[in-house]
Design a protein around this motif. Structure first.
Motif, PDB file in Angstrom:
ATOM      1  N   VAL A 206       0.836  -1.197   0.000  1.00 19.31           N
ATOM      2  CA  VAL A 206       0.000   0.000   0.000  1.00 19.31           C
ATOM      3  C   VAL A 206       0.875   1.253   0.000  1.00 19.31           C
ATOM      4  O   VAL A 206       0.619   2.213  -0.742  1.00 19.31           O
ATOM      5  CB  VAL A 206      -0.953  -0.003   1.220  1.00 19.31           C
ATOM      6  CG1 VAL A 206      -1.554   1.382   1.446  1.00 19.31           C
ATOM      7  CG2 VAL A 206      -2.061  -1.028   1.010  1.00 19.31           C
ATOM      8  N   ARG A 207       1.920   1.241   0.813  1.00 16.39           N
ATOM      9  CA  ARG A 207       2.811   2.404   0.862  1.00 16.39           C
ATOM     10  C   ARG A 207       3.577   2.569  -0.452  1.00 16.39           C
ATOM     11  O   ARG A 207       3.716   3.689  -0.959  1.00 16.39           O
ATOM     12  CB  ARG A 207       3.778   2.291   2.038  1.00 16.39           C
ATOM     13  CG  ARG A 207       4.551   3.576   2.290  1.00 16.39           C
ATOM     14  CD  ARG A 207       5.241   3.581   3.633  1.00 16.39           C
ATOM     15  NE  ARG A 207       5.952   4.837   3.854  1.00 16.39           N
ATOM     16  CZ  ARG A 207       5.420   5.948   4.351  1.00 16.39           C
ATOM     17  NH1 ARG A 207       4.131   5.965   4.674  1.00 16.39           N
ATOM     18  NH2 ARG A 207       6.144   7.042   4.512  1.00 16.39           N
ATOM     19  N   LEU A 210       0.921   3.873  -3.147  1.00 13.41           N
ATOM     20  CA  LEU A 210       0.064   5.046  -2.960  1.00 13.41           C
ATOM     21  C   LEU A 210       0.724   6.247  -2.304  1.00 13.41           C
ATOM     22  O   LEU A 210       0.301   7.380  -2.567  1.00 13.41           O
ATOM     23  CB  LEU A 210      -1.171   4.655  -2.127  1.00 13.41           C
ATOM     24  CG  LEU A 210      -2.089   3.593  -2.722  1.00 13.41           C
ATOM     25  CD1 LEU A 210      -3.257   3.310  -1.786  1.00 13.41           C
ATOM     26  CD2 LEU A 210      -2.607   4.042  -4.086  1.00 13.41           C
ATOM     27  N   VAL A 211       1.714   6.044  -1.427  1.00 10.21           N
ATOM     28  CA  VAL A 211       2.172   7.183  -0.631  1.00 10.21           C
ATOM     29  C   VAL A 211       2.809   8.275  -1.491  1.00 10.21           C
ATOM     30  O   VAL A 211       2.717   9.456  -1.172  1.00 10.21           O
ATOM     31  CB  VAL A 211       3.146   6.719   0.475  1.00 10.21           C
ATOM     32  CG1 VAL A 211       4.508   6.334  -0.095  1.00 10.21           C
ATOM     33  CG2 VAL A 211       3.306   7.800   1.538  1.00 10.21           C
ATOM     34  N   GLN A 216      -0.915  12.920   2.284  1.00 13.84           N
ATOM     35  CA  GLN A 216      -1.709  12.608   3.472  1.00 13.84           C
ATOM     36  C   GLN A 216      -2.328  13.910   3.991  1.00 13.84           C
ATOM     37  O   GLN A 216      -1.693  14.678   4.709  1.00 13.84           O
ATOM     38  CB  GLN A 216      -0.833  11.940   4.525  1.00 13.84           C
ATOM     39  CG  GLN A 216      -0.253  10.613   4.045  1.00 13.84           C
ATOM     40  CD  GLN A 216       0.625   9.960   5.075  1.00 13.84           C
ATOM     41  OE1 GLN A 216       0.157   9.561   6.149  1.00 13.84           O
ATOM     42  NE2 GLN A 216       1.908   9.824   4.776  1.00 13.84           N
ATOM     43  N   TRP A 224      -6.267   9.112  -0.078  1.00 14.70           N
ATOM     44  CA  TRP A 224      -6.428   7.722  -0.460  1.00 14.70           C
ATOM     45  C   TRP A 224      -5.391   6.801   0.167  1.00 14.70           C
ATOM     46  O   TRP A 224      -5.693   5.636   0.460  1.00 14.70           O
ATOM     47  CB  TRP A 224      -6.408   7.609  -1.990  1.00 14.70           C
ATOM     48  CG  TRP A 224      -7.581   8.319  -2.584  1.00 14.70           C
ATOM     49  CD1 TRP A 224      -7.568   9.456  -3.340  1.00 14.70           C
ATOM     50  CD2 TRP A 224      -8.964   7.979  -2.414  1.00 14.70           C
ATOM     51  NE1 TRP A 224      -8.863   9.828  -3.656  1.00 14.70           N
ATOM     52  CE2 TRP A 224      -9.727   8.942  -3.106  1.00 14.70           C
ATOM     53  CE3 TRP A 224      -9.628   6.951  -1.738  1.00 14.70           C
ATOM     54  CZ2 TRP A 224     -11.119   8.909  -3.151  1.00 14.70           C
ATOM     55  CZ3 TRP A 224     -11.013   6.916  -1.782  1.00 14.70           C
ATOM     56  CH2 TRP A 224     -11.744   7.884  -2.478  1.00 14.70           C
ATOM     57  N   TYR A 225      -4.173   7.264   0.380  1.00 17.48           N
ATOM     58  CA  TYR A 225      -3.210   6.405   1.050  1.00 17.48           C
ATOM     59  C   TYR A 225      -3.642   6.117   2.481  1.00 17.48           C
ATOM     60  O   TYR A 225      -3.619   4.956   2.929  1.00 17.48           O
ATOM     61  CB  TYR A 225      -1.818   7.046   1.047  1.00 17.48           C
ATOM     62  CG  TYR A 225      -0.850   6.337   1.971  1.00 17.48           C
ATOM     63  CD1 TYR A 225      -0.503   5.004   1.759  1.00 17.48           C
ATOM     64  CD2 TYR A 225      -0.312   6.987   3.077  1.00 17.48           C
ATOM     65  CE1 TYR A 225       0.371   4.342   2.617  1.00 17.48           C
ATOM     66  CE2 TYR A 225       0.558   6.327   3.944  1.00 17.48           C
ATOM     67  CZ  TYR A 225       0.896   5.007   3.706  1.00 17.48           C
ATOM     68  OH  TYR A 225       1.742   4.348   4.564  1.00 17.48           O
ATOM     69  N   ASN A 226      -4.064   7.140   3.186  1.00 17.95           N
ATOM     70  CA  ASN A 226      -4.516   6.919   4.558  1.00 17.95           C
ATOM     71  C   ASN A 226      -5.749   6.029   4.610  1.00 17.95           C
ATOM     72  O   ASN A 226      -5.868   5.173   5.492  1.00 17.95           O
ATOM     73  CB  ASN A 226      -4.793   8.255   5.244  1.00 17.95           C
ATOM     74  CG  ASN A 226      -3.539   8.888   5.801  1.00 17.95           C
ATOM     75  OD1 ASN A 226      -2.540   8.217   6.034  1.00 17.95           O
ATOM     76  ND2 ASN A 226      -3.561  10.197   5.993  1.00 17.95           N
ATOM     77  N   GLN A 229      -4.702   2.343   4.205  1.00 18.04           N
ATOM     78  CA  GLN A 229      -4.095   1.693   5.369  1.00 18.04           C
ATOM     79  C   GLN A 229      -5.050   1.671   6.566  1.00 18.04           C
ATOM     80  O   GLN A 229      -5.183   0.645   7.242  1.00 18.04           O
ATOM     81  CB  GLN A 229      -2.784   2.371   5.749  1.00 18.04           C
ATOM     82  CG  GLN A 229      -2.869   3.842   6.103  1.00 18.04           C
ATOM     83  CD  GLN A 229      -1.573   4.396   6.672  1.00 18.04           C
ATOM     84  OE1 GLN A 229      -0.774   3.665   7.246  1.00 18.04           O
ATOM     85  NE2 GLN A 229      -1.359   5.699   6.519  1.00 18.04           N
ATOM     86  N   ARG A 289      10.094   1.730   1.822  1.00 17.05           N
ATOM     87  CA  ARG A 289       8.648   1.792   2.023  1.00 17.05           C
ATOM     88  C   ARG A 289       8.116   0.454   2.534  1.00 17.05           C
ATOM     89  O   ARG A 289       7.186   0.415   3.341  1.00 17.05           O
ATOM     90  CB  ARG A 289       7.953   2.222   0.731  1.00 17.05           C
ATOM     91  CG  ARG A 289       8.181   3.691   0.419  1.00 17.05           C
ATOM     92  CD  ARG A 289       7.588   4.126  -0.917  1.00 17.05           C
ATOM     93  NE  ARG A 289       7.772   5.570  -1.103  1.00 17.05           N
ATOM     94  CZ  ARG A 289       7.506   6.231  -2.212  1.00 17.05           C
ATOM     95  NH1 ARG A 289       7.028   5.568  -3.286  1.00 17.05           N
ATOM     96  NH2 ARG A 289       7.694   7.540  -2.294  1.00 17.05           N
TER      97      ARG A 289
END
Length: 404
Positions: A206-207, A210-211, A216, A224-226, A229, A289
């Protein structure tokens, strides 16, 4: 059903760490509402001890608590009653404090941010600022952008928790068999070493994916990243709430998780120090990551595993702290910002000032809780039930009823 006191203690301690973290934000170089003249990178490695995982842990515990609440609601009422009782009650106990917090508790944070960071300062006073805050004024700008008002600042957790609860409730209503099948699959997949491997891989991927693409923002609509997760661990907490196999696996793997957490933390510190003023190779960035995901999940397993192993029981202290968490959480960041700003002219040495700021923040927040819990009309504004028949119900609004 037996109450999960270990999860109660985890929740209380996690919110305590959150308060300490926000006090620390005053002293590090990272952007925050107000900053100490002595802000430096000294505390940043210690801040990274908890920053990858503390909120994910709270969402996981909240997901488990939601499973217990839904089960109680299902056993106590018909399907129609469940819909009204559970979702209506959760919405009332989360959204009312959120709105109240945005209108009353949070504005001083934005005010002192403007006073300290607006080019040329701000000298019109709090009442003039508050009128602009309520009107949604967007003219407080600097080189980094404009201040959004009204805002929820640290209360974003409450907004996200409500949205995730609604989504989970819909899944529970529409696809209960799919949730049960997923829970059975996790029960088998997270036994033994799997309890470390699979969630680490998921959070790391995920990181990686998306990060770098999504900032964030904590603004709900574009975060969307937050969401990837935090909703995932919220759903995971819901699915494993009743799984003795998964909780037992966490307890067995607690030492391995602890060592992996501390090792990955040391690796992240070395990485950030080495490339503080430069760009790392892309392959190394991708690998780190994944290390972040390892740090994030192994810390959670270590905390939950040791809590499960120690199995702390009930106590008067716990019964006091559990309902205090939400009011203290609502109040704490505003108290820290206001007190930090007014301590600044005293030029207290940073170490002494930091300890004083921690003490005053906790003392003021618990004093506020003592007032709130005694006044019936204030209690719902801070996530507590109203006084009922001459007594008070201390069940908290966030991650409550940890029973198994």
């Amino acid at each position: 059903m037996q109450r999960r006191h270990d999860l109660d203690w985890v929740r209380v301690c996690a919110f305590g760490v959150l308060v300490l973290y926000h006090v620390g934000m005053y002293y590090v170089t990272w952007d925050w509402h107000v900053k100490s003249p002595a802000a430096s990178d000294t505390l940043e490695p210690f801040m990274l001890l908890s920053s990858p995982w503390r909120l994910a842990l709270l969402f996981l515990v909240s997901g488990a608590a939601t499973a217990f609440l839904l089960e109680k609601a299902r056993d106590a009422a018909t399907a129609g009653g469940v819909r009204t009782r559970f979702l209506g009650s959760r919405s009332w106990r989360l959204l009312l404090p959120l709105v109240f917090g945005m209108l009353v508790i949070v504005p001083p944070q934005s005010y002192y941010e403007v006073v300290e960071q607006l080019p040329g300062g701000y000298h019109a006073g709090y009442l003039a600022f508050y009128a602009r805050y309520l009107a949604g004024y967007d003219g407080f700008c600097d080189a980094d952008g404009c201040l959004d008002m009204p805002t929820w600042n640290h209360l974003w957790f409450v907004a996200y928790l409500w949205v995730y609860t609604v989504v989970l409730w819909l899944l529970w209503r529409v696809a209960p068999r799919a949730l049960e099948a997923a829970a059975r699959g996790l029960d088998k997949g997270l036994e033994g070493i799997g309890v470390l491997v699979w969630p680490t891989l998921f959070l790391g991927l995920v990181r990686i994916l998306l990060v770098g693409r999504f900032e964030q923002t904590h603004a709900l609509v574009d975060d969307w990243y937050n969401h990837a997760q935090y909703f995932s661990v919220f759903l995971l907490g819901f699915l494993i709430a009743r799984s003795e196999a998964v909780w037992a696996a966490m307890a067995r793997m607690r030492w391995a998780a602890l060592l992996l957490w501390l090792g990955s933390w040391a690796g992240l510190i070395a990485y950030f120090v080495r490339f503080a003023d430069g760009q790392p190779p892309e392959l190394l960035r991708t690998a780190m990551r994944m290390v972040w995901g390892l740090d994030q999940w192994c810390a959670i397993v270590a905390v939950l595993g040791f809590a499960r192993h120690w199995n702390p029981g009930d106590s008067r202290v716990l019964r006091y702290l559990v309902p205090a968490v939400f009011p203290v959480y609502i109040l704490h960041q505003t108290v820290t910002v206001v007190v930090a700003h007014h301590l600044k002219p005293l030029a207290i040495p940073p170490l002494a000032e930091g300890l004083l700021l921690v003490f005053v923040t906790f003392a003021a927040c618990f004093a506020g809780y003592e007032v709130v819990r005694r006044i019936a009309w204030l209690r719902p504004l801070f996530g507590l039930k109203r006084t009922v028949r001459g007594r008070t119900d201390g069940a908290p609004a966030m991650a409550s009823s940890s029973e198994a």
